[in-house]
Design a protein around this motif. Structure first.
Motif, PDB file in Angstrom:
ATOM      1  N   ASN A 105       0.817  -1.218   0.000  1.00 50.02           N
ATOM      2  CA  ASN A 105       0.000   0.000   0.000  1.00 50.02           C
ATOM      3  C   ASN A 105       0.851   1.268   0.000  1.00 50.02           C
ATOM      4  O   ASN A 105       0.380   2.333  -0.395  1.00 50.02           O
ATOM      5  N   VAL A 106       2.099   1.160   0.443  1.00 45.58           N
ATOM      6  CA  VAL A 106       3.036   2.283   0.371  1.00 45.58           C
ATOM      7  C   VAL A 106       3.868   2.198  -0.905  1.00 45.58           C
ATOM      8  O   VAL A 106       4.145   3.209  -1.567  1.00 45.58           O
ATOM      9  N   LEU A 107       4.249   0.986  -1.284  1.00 46.68           N
ATOM     10  CA  LEU A 107       5.147   0.785  -2.416  1.00 46.68           C
ATOM     11  C   LEU A 107       4.455   1.053  -3.753  1.00 46.68           C
ATOM     12  O   LEU A 107       5.065   1.639  -4.665  1.00 46.68           O
ATOM     13  N   CYS A 108       3.210   0.639  -3.903  1.00 49.32           N
ATOM     14  CA  CYS A 108       2.524   0.830  -5.189  1.00 49.32           C
ATOM     15  C   CYS A 108       2.416   2.311  -5.574  1.00 49.32           C
ATOM     16  O   CYS A 108       2.743   2.675  -6.713  1.00 49.32           O
ATOM     17  N   PRO A 109       1.995   3.211  -4.670  1.00 50.09           N
ATOM     18  CA  PRO A 109       2.007   4.630  -5.041  1.00 50.09           C
ATOM     19  C   PRO A 109       3.410   5.147  -5.342  1.00 50.09           C
ATOM     20  O   PRO A 109       3.577   6.042  -6.192  1.00 50.09           O
ATOM     21  N   LEU A 110       4.416   4.605  -4.674  1.00 52.38           N
ATOM     22  CA  LEU A 110       5.797   5.006  -4.951  1.00 52.38           C
ATOM     23  C   LEU A 110       6.193   4.597  -6.368  1.00 52.38           C
ATOM     24  O   LEU A 110       6.839   5.364  -7.097  1.00 52.38           O
ATOM     25  N   LEU A 111       5.825   3.388  -6.767  1.00 53.10           N
ATOM     26  CA  LEU A 111       6.091   2.940  -8.137  1.00 53.10           C
ATOM     27  C   LEU A 111       5.380   3.844  -9.136  1.00 53.10           C
ATOM     28  O   LEU A 111       5.951   4.251 -10.156  1.00 53.10           O
ATOM     29  N   GLU A 112       4.138   4.182  -8.867  1.00 47.49           N
ATOM     30  CA  GLU A 112       3.355   5.011  -9.782  1.00 47.49           C
ATOM     31  C   GLU A 112       3.938   6.407  -9.933  1.00 47.49           C
ATOM     32  O   GLU A 112       3.740   7.062 -10.965  1.00 47.49           O
ATOM     33  N   ALA A 113       4.671   6.883  -8.929  1.00 49.45           N
ATOM     34  CA  ALA A 113       5.245   8.228  -8.953  1.00 49.45           C
ATOM     35  C   ALA A 113       6.566   8.288  -9.724  1.00 49.45           C
ATOM     36  O   ALA A 113       7.185   9.350  -9.787  1.00 49.45           O
ATOM     37  N   VAL A 188      -1.583 -21.936  -5.777  1.00 48.00           N
ATOM     38  CA  VAL A 188      -1.849 -20.609  -6.304  1.00 48.00           C
ATOM     39  C   VAL A 188      -2.429 -20.717  -7.711  1.00 48.00           C
ATOM     40  O   VAL A 188      -1.791 -21.236  -8.618  1.00 48.00           O
ATOM     41  N   THR A 189      -3.658 -20.238  -7.903  1.00 53.00           N
ATOM     42  CA  THR A 189      -4.293 -20.282  -9.213  1.00 53.00           C
ATOM     43  C   THR A 189      -4.775 -18.906  -9.652  1.00 53.00           C
ATOM     44  O   THR A 189      -5.590 -18.785 -10.544  1.00 53.00           O
ATOM     45  N   ASP A 190      -4.289 -17.853  -9.044  1.00 51.50           N
ATOM     46  CA  ASP A 190      -4.635 -16.488  -9.404  1.00 51.50           C
ATOM     47  C   ASP A 190      -3.526 -15.928 -10.284  1.00 51.50           C
ATOM     48  O   ASP A 190      -2.392 -15.788  -9.840  1.00 51.50           O
ATOM     49  N   PRO A 191      -3.824 -15.586 -11.582  1.00 54.45           N
ATOM     50  CA  PRO A 191      -2.766 -15.056 -12.449  1.00 54.45           C
ATOM     51  C   PRO A 191      -2.087 -13.809 -11.877  1.00 54.45           C
ATOM     52  O   PRO A 191      -0.905 -13.570 -12.130  1.00 54.45           O
ATOM     53  N   ASN A 192      -2.817 -13.016 -11.092  1.00 57.75           N
ATOM     54  CA  ASN A 192      -2.220 -11.805 -10.526  1.00 57.75           C
ATOM     55  C   ASN A 192      -1.116 -12.131  -9.530  1.00 57.75           C
ATOM     56  O   ASN A 192      -0.281 -11.273  -9.213  1.00 57.75           O
ATOM     57  N   TYR A 193      -1.074 -13.379  -9.057  1.00 59.68           N
ATOM     58  CA  TYR A 193      -0.017 -13.762  -8.124  1.00 59.68           C
ATOM     59  C   TYR A 193       1.361 -13.648  -8.769  1.00 59.68           C
ATOM     60  O   TYR A 193       2.363 -13.514  -8.085  1.00 59.68           O
ATOM     61  N   GLY A 194       1.412 -13.671 -10.095  1.00 60.23           N
ATOM     62  CA  GLY A 194       2.685 -13.522 -10.782  1.00 60.23           C
ATOM     63  C   GLY A 194       3.146 -12.080 -10.928  1.00 60.23           C
ATOM     64  O   GLY A 194       4.234 -11.830 -11.429  1.00 60.23           O
ATOM     65  N   VAL A 195       2.318 -11.124 -10.492  1.00 61.24           N
ATOM     66  CA  VAL A 195       2.648  -9.708 -10.631  1.00 61.24           C
ATOM     67  C   VAL A 195       3.507  -9.254  -9.461  1.00 61.24           C
ATOM     68  O   VAL A 195       3.110  -9.364  -8.304  1.00 61.24           O
ATOM     69  N   GLY A 196       4.704  -8.740  -9.785  1.00 56.55           N
ATOM     70  CA  GLY A 196       5.589  -8.186  -8.776  1.00 56.55           C
ATOM     71  C   GLY A 196       5.871  -6.724  -9.072  1.00 56.55           C
ATOM     72  O   GLY A 196       5.093  -6.040  -9.757  1.00 56.55           O
ATOM     73  N   THR A 197       7.000  -6.237  -8.597  1.00 53.03           N
ATOM     74  CA  THR A 197       7.316  -4.817  -8.730  1.00 53.03           C
ATOM     75  C   THR A 197       7.410  -4.376 -10.189  1.00 53.03           C
ATOM     76  O   THR A 197       6.863  -3.336 -10.565  1.00 53.03           O
ATOM     77  N   THR A 198       8.108  -5.162 -11.016  1.00 54.62           N
ATOM     78  CA  THR A 198       8.312  -4.741 -12.404  1.00 54.62           C
ATOM     79  C   THR A 198       7.016  -4.810 -13.205  1.00 54.62           C
ATOM     80  O   THR A 198       6.722  -3.920 -14.004  1.00 54.62           O
ATOM     81  N   GLU A 199       6.226  -5.861 -12.978  1.00 51.48           N
ATOM     82  CA  GLU A 199       4.949  -5.984 -13.691  1.00 51.48           C
ATOM     83  C   GLU A 199       4.006  -4.849 -13.297  1.00 51.48           C
ATOM     84  O   GLU A 199       3.279  -4.303 -14.135  1.00 51.48           O
ATOM     85  N   TYR A 200       4.014  -4.494 -12.010  1.00 51.75           N
ATOM     86  CA  TYR A 200       3.156  -3.400 -11.563  1.00 51.75           C
ATOM     87  C   TYR A 200       3.608  -2.088 -12.204  1.00 51.75           C
ATOM     88  O   TYR A 200       2.773  -1.281 -12.645  1.00 51.75           O
ATOM     89  N   MET A 201       4.908  -1.856 -12.271  1.00 54.77           N
ATOM     90  CA  MET A 201       5.423  -0.639 -12.893  1.00 54.77           C
ATOM     91  C   MET A 201       4.984  -0.543 -14.349  1.00 54.77           C
ATOM     92  O   MET A 201       4.540   0.515 -14.821  1.00 54.77           O
ATOM     93  N   SER A 203       2.384  -1.892 -15.692  1.00 47.92           N
ATOM     94  CA  SER A 203       0.930  -1.698 -15.750  1.00 47.92           C
ATOM     95  C   SER A 203       0.540  -0.249 -15.493  1.00 47.92           C
ATOM     96  O   SER A 203      -0.588   0.148 -15.784  1.00 47.92           O
ATOM     97  N   ARG A 204       1.477   0.545 -14.964  1.00 43.80           N
ATOM     98  CA  ARG A 204       1.200   1.954 -14.674  1.00 43.80           C
ATOM     99  C   ARG A 204       1.916   2.891 -15.648  1.00 43.80           C
ATOM    100  O   ARG A 204       2.063   4.072 -15.390  1.00 43.80           O
ATOM    101  N   GLY A 205       2.375   2.343 -16.767  1.00 46.30           N
ATOM    102  CA  GLY A 205       2.919   3.182 -17.823  1.00 46.30           C
ATOM    103  C   GLY A 205       4.419   3.370 -17.807  1.00 46.30           C
ATOM    104  O   GLY A 205       4.955   4.093 -18.654  1.00 46.30           O
ATOM    105  N   GLY A 206       5.122   2.728 -16.875  1.00 49.46           N
ATOM    106  CA  GLY A 206       6.575   2.841 -16.823  1.00 49.46           C
ATOM    107  C   GLY A 206       7.256   1.626 -17.427  1.00 49.46           C
ATOM    108  O   GLY A 206       6.621   0.781 -18.063  1.00 49.46           O
ATOM    109  N   TYR A 207       8.560   1.529 -17.228  1.00 47.30           N
ATOM    110  CA  TYR A 207       9.281   0.316 -17.619  1.00 47.30           C
ATOM    111  C   TYR A 207      10.258  -0.047 -16.518  1.00 47.30           C
ATOM    112  O   TYR A 207      10.591   0.779 -15.654  1.00 47.30           O
TER     113      TYR A 207
END
Length: 322
Positions: A105-113, A188-201, A203-207
């Motif tokens: 919850n703290v890291l995701c907004p940091l990635l988005e910034a 684990v059968t949720d595809p989102n479980y494979g999403v980490g820091t880089t995948e989240y970045m 998904s928010r328009g960065g690389y």
């Protein structure tokens, strides 16, 4: 190596260091110790912070934020994770269930910034450093992306010769296989479980790239991480450091499949290391019932985990990019 005691975590904070130049430019985020027992990035960030404070690495354009310890609970415990793996199922949580949810919850907004992420890791088996990138440009639903050229340019400047791609779609195929087999609910059968820091970045328009700096205890790992930070600052023009030319032709491998460990009695044929080459039909392991697990084609064993739990990833299979 010393770690803070778990009691030191009661303040419940994430320590970040930001340097903002007076001239506009890219916004870079550098993470260490997303996994608490992978500390080469932490040590390298500490060295770079000291160099910045001493004026040896001037920040003249844009912004750089460095996080020496991204998962303080796992770091304090000296292990990969606290309550769970922070680098899986990365997303904000309205009702956080564990320590890693609260960090996210703290890291995701940091990635988005930020615009660019350099995530520093290490691995448990011996081997040479390598760097992981995302998908090629695409408009699909799993991981749409439009910055593959910039991401590969960053990857080749971090230092390692080997580049690995294809993580999320290969992971998703493993999820599909588990779901279709109606595996145990504990798997684990949720595809989102494979999403980490880089995948989240992404998904928010960065690389972003994940740099695997070597085996956990490799004394060269800190130097690999420090070199990558400095070269990323130079490449993005955040600091006027000299930019070392990349190797002319990186070895780009693509993950194509993941094989789960189905039983505690499943055994590898030998002690594999990541990127060991195998020929089509070569024995990789044997199931508890005697069934042979063989290489489907010429390729490479990646991320072998002899200690994998039942239903977890046993190894990945990769081939050279066509």
């Amino acid at each position: 190596m010393t770690h803070p005691s778990p009691s030191a975590l009661q303040a419940g904070h994430l320590r970040t260091h930001s340097y903002r130049a007076l001239a506009p430019g890219p916004r870079l985020l550098v993470l260490g110790a997303v996994h608490g027992n992978e500390v080469c990035g932490t040590r390298a960030i500490e060295q770079v912070l000291a160099e910045m404070d001493a004026g040896e690495i001037p920040v003249t354009r844009g912004t750089v934020t460095l996080v020496p310890v991204t998962n303080p609970l796992a770091y304090a415990l000296g292990q990969r994770q606290g309550d769970r793996n922070l680098n899986r199922n990365m997303r904000p949580s309205a009702i956080p269930q564990d320590f890693e949810d609260r960090i996210a919850n703290v890291l995701c907004p940091l990635l988005e910034a930020h615009d660019v992420l350099l995530d520093l890791h290490s691995f448990h088996t011996p081997g040479a450093p390598f760097v992981m990138i995302g998908p090629q440009n695409n408009t699909g639903t799993l991981e749409p992306f439009a910055l593959a050229e910039q991401e590969l340019q960053l990857a080749v400047h971090t230092g390692p010769f080997r580049v690995l791609e294809g993580w999320l779609d290969t992971y998703a195929r493993g999820v599909q296989r588990r779901a279709s087999a109606q595996s145990s609910p504990s798997l684990v059968t949720d595809p989102n479980y494979g999403v980490g820091t880089t995948e989240y970045m992404r998904s928010r328009g960065g690389y972003a790239v994940t740099l695997e700096c070597g085996q956990h205890e490799d004394p060269q790992g800190v130097a690999v991480a420090r070199h990558a930070i400095r070269q990323t600052l130079a490449l993005l023009g955040i600091s006027p450091l000299p930019l070392v030319p990349p190797q002319a032709a990186p070895d780009i491998l693509r993950l194509v499949d993941v094989v789960d460990r189905a039983h505690a009695g499943d055994r590898f044929a030998r002690e594999w290391r990541s990127f060991d080459a195998v020929a089509a039909g070569e024995l990789i392991g044997t199931r508890h019932d005697g069934t042979a697990v063989k290489a489907p084609q010429d390729g490479f064993v990646v991320f072998p985990n002899p200690g994998a739990g039942v239903g977890q990833e046993w190894f990945y299979f990769a081939q050279r990019r066509a």
